[in-house]
Design a protein around this motif. Structure first.
Motif, PDB file in Angstrom:
ATOM      1  N   SER A 185     120.448  92.941  77.665  1.00 30.07           N
ATOM      2  CA  SER A 185     119.652  91.708  77.661  1.00 30.07           C
ATOM      3  C   SER A 185     118.892  91.511  76.355  1.00 30.07           C
ATOM      4  N   SER A 186     118.282  90.309  76.247  1.00 30.11           N
ATOM      5  CA  SER A 186     117.436  89.934  75.094  1.00 30.11           C
ATOM      6  C   SER A 186     118.178  90.050  73.766  1.00 30.11           C
ATOM      7  N   LEU A 187     119.412  89.552  73.745  1.00 28.77           N
ATOM      8  CA  LEU A 187     120.234  89.610  72.540  1.00 28.77           C
ATOM      9  C   LEU A 187     120.662  88.212  72.130  1.00 28.77           C
ATOM     10  N   SER A 188     120.703  87.978  70.832  1.00 30.81           N
ATOM     11  CA  SER A 188     121.204  86.681  70.365  1.00 30.81           C
ATOM     12  C   SER A 188     122.724  86.675  70.335  1.00 30.81           C
ATOM     13  N   ALA A 189     123.323  87.863  70.241  1.00 29.74           N
ATOM     14  CA  ALA A 189     124.783  87.964  70.268  1.00 29.74           C
ATOM     15  C   ALA A 189     125.189  89.323  70.796  1.00 29.74           C
ATOM     16  N   PHE A 190     126.269  89.319  71.577  1.00 34.87           N
ATOM     17  CA  PHE A 190     126.825  90.550  72.136  1.00 34.87           C
ATOM     18  C   PHE A 190     128.328  90.467  71.931  1.00 34.87           C
ATOM     19  N   ILE A 191     128.883  91.348  71.095  1.00 32.71           N
ATOM     20  CA  ILE A 191     130.260  91.218  70.627  1.00 32.71           C
ATOM     21  C   ILE A 191     131.087  92.409  71.109  1.00 32.71           C
ATOM     22  N   LEU A 192     132.204  92.125  71.761  1.00 36.71           N
ATOM     23  CA  LEU A 192     133.107  93.170  72.218  1.00 36.71           C
ATOM     24  C   LEU A 192     134.413  93.094  71.429  1.00 36.71           C
ATOM     25  N   THR A 193     134.837  94.227  70.884  1.00 34.60           N
ATOM     26  CA  THR A 193     136.095  94.306  70.146  1.00 34.60           C
ATOM     27  C   THR A 193     136.916  95.462  70.699  1.00 34.60           C
ATOM     28  N   GLY A 194     138.106  95.158  71.220  1.00 39.75           N
ATOM     29  CA  GLY A 194     138.974  96.201  71.738  1.00 39.75           C
ATOM     30  C   GLY A 194     138.456  96.853  73.001  1.00 39.75           C
ATOM     31  N   CYS A 195     137.569  96.182  73.708  1.00 41.09           N
ATOM     32  CA  CYS A 195     137.043  96.700  74.972  1.00 41.09           C
ATOM     33  C   CYS A 195     136.568  95.513  75.807  1.00 41.09           C
ATOM     34  N   GLN A 196     136.271  95.767  77.067  1.00 35.08           N
ATOM     35  CA  GLN A 196     135.841  94.689  77.948  1.00 35.08           C
ATOM     36  C   GLN A 196     134.949  95.213  79.062  1.00 35.08           C
ATOM     37  N   ILE A 197     134.196  94.302  79.677  1.00 34.82           N
ATOM     38  CA  ILE A 197     133.330  94.663  80.795  1.00 34.82           C
ATOM     39  C   ILE A 197     134.213  94.920  82.021  1.00 34.82           C
ATOM     40  N   LYS A 198     134.090  96.120  82.582  1.00 35.47           N
ATOM     41  CA  LYS A 198     134.879  96.494  83.753  1.00 35.47           C
ATOM     42  C   LYS A 198     134.105  96.288  85.054  1.00 35.47           C
ATOM     43  N   SER A 199     132.782  96.441  84.983  1.00 39.02           N
ATOM     44  CA  SER A 199     131.961  96.191  86.163  1.00 39.02           C
ATOM     45  C   SER A 199     130.553  95.810  85.724  1.00 39.02           C
ATOM     46  N   PRO A 200     129.878  94.942  86.492  1.00 42.38           N
ATOM     47  CA  PRO A 200     130.405  94.233  87.661  1.00 42.38           C
ATOM     48  C   PRO A 200     131.609  93.363  87.274  1.00 42.38           C
ATOM     49  N   LEU A 201     132.567  93.290  88.155  1.00 40.65           N
ATOM     50  CA  LEU A 201     133.761  92.509  87.907  1.00 40.65           C
ATOM     51  C   LEU A 201     133.384  91.050  87.651  1.00 40.65           C
ATOM     52  N   SER A 202     133.925  90.464  86.615  1.00 44.77           N
ATOM     53  CA  SER A 202     133.678  89.070  86.211  1.00 44.77           C
ATOM     54  C   SER A 202     132.326  88.857  85.533  1.00 44.77           C
ATOM     55  N   ALA A 203     131.579  89.917  85.289  1.00 41.72           N
ATOM     56  CA  ALA A 203     130.324  89.772  84.529  1.00 41.72           C
ATOM     57  C   ALA A 203     130.666  89.437  83.082  1.00 41.72           C
ATOM     58  N   GLU A 204     129.794  88.676  82.429  1.00 44.56           N
ATOM     59  CA  GLU A 204     130.011  88.314  81.038  1.00 44.56           C
ATOM     60  C   GLU A 204     128.692  87.975  80.371  1.00 44.56           C
TER      61      GLU A 204
END
Length: 279
Positions: A185-204
């Motif tokens: 939380s409290s971020l102006s940007a959150f960048i994922l490269t070569g990975c992804q959120i696995k849980s909670p499912l559909s979280a973004e």
């Protein structure tokens, strides 16, 4: 009068010579804007940074590469002291083996304003009782790359308020983030490269809330789990004849997410098996 002047000049020259001959340890040391367990890193202690906060393992800093290396450490910082706090721009923190950082009223890892920090290596667990586990300040970027990080506190991974150019990037890494008031939380940007959120499912990540959200709410009181994207690793193993890999194994027969250095055993969608060398 002339004799007195000559004597003074001789004494002055002798003093200068004496200063030049002083041992290195007696000369002025360089102090870096880098603290481990409250101990400031200097040219004197860089090769072996110690203190009552270091329960096991070793800590060293290489100024030429701007790399702080921690090997199998257990760090317990007291009161409002950070586990690691950096005001440097371009610092790499390399964790070798299994590492633990515990704090109480301060962040475990603190990337100060205008700072650029990269966390890499093997694995680290960061726990704090009353603060954010891993924090990045105004106009800063913290990158977690090719390692495993477990961050738990009142906030897991966090910036200041979310609109002060606080960025966190995760690259091909495994991250577990838990926060009572916000896991990421409290971020102006959150960048994922070569990975992804696995849980909670559909979280973004939700740019309006400046946080990772699930079902319209900021994720809190539960882990956000991020892992390397298997499909990204498989797509990267396309052979010259455009045969796509279905699964990848190391030489021990253990299935892996993506190609590693050395020999990789690749099973294609057409059922064939081939060995691919990665340098």
């Amino acid at each position: 009068m002339k004799k007195k002047i000559t004597t003074n000049r001789i004494l002055s020259c002798l003093s200068m010579v004496a200063l030049l001959l002083l041992p290195t340890s007696m000369k002025a040391q360089t102090r870096y804007e880098l603290y481990v367990g409250g101990t400031q890193v200097t040219t004197d202690n860089a090769a072996n940074i110690t203190g009552a906060w270091l329960k096991s393992g070793s800590v060293a800093f290489d100024a030429s590469s701007m790399t702080l290396t921690l090997t199998n450490v257990s760090i317990e910082a007291e009161n409002d002291i950070n586990g690691i706090r950096s005001g440097l721009n371009g610092l790499t923190i390399k964790f070798m083996g299994n590492n633990l950082i515990k704090t109480y009223y301060a962040s475990g890892i603190y990337n100060d304003m205008n700072g650029g920090m990269t966390i890499t290596g093997d694995s680290v667990k960061v726990e704090t009782s009353q603060q954010s586990a891993i924090f990045t300040g105004y106009d800063s970027q913290l990158t977690i790359s090719k390692c495993t990080v477990d961050a738990k506190g009142l906030w897991g991974l966090t910036g200041v308020v979310g609109n002060k150019n606080e960025k966190i990037a995760i690259e091909h890494a495994t991250v577990y983030a838990y926060g009572n008031y916000g896991s990421i939380s409290s971020l102006s940007a959150f960048i994922l490269t070569g990975c992804q959120i696995k849980s909670p499912l559909s979280a973004e990540f939700n740019s309006d809330y400046h946080a990772v959200c699930y079902n319209g709410d900021i994720v809190m009181n539960r882990y956000v789990t991020i892992k390397p994207d298997k499909s990204a690793g498989i797509e990267a193993t396309k052979a010259k004849d455009d045969i796509v890999a279905e699964a990848i194994y190391n030489t021990s027969g253990r299935r892996i997410d993506q190609m590693q250095r050395g020999i990789n055993i690749v099973r294609t969608k057409k059922g064939s098996t081939r060995k691919i060398m990665v340098k």
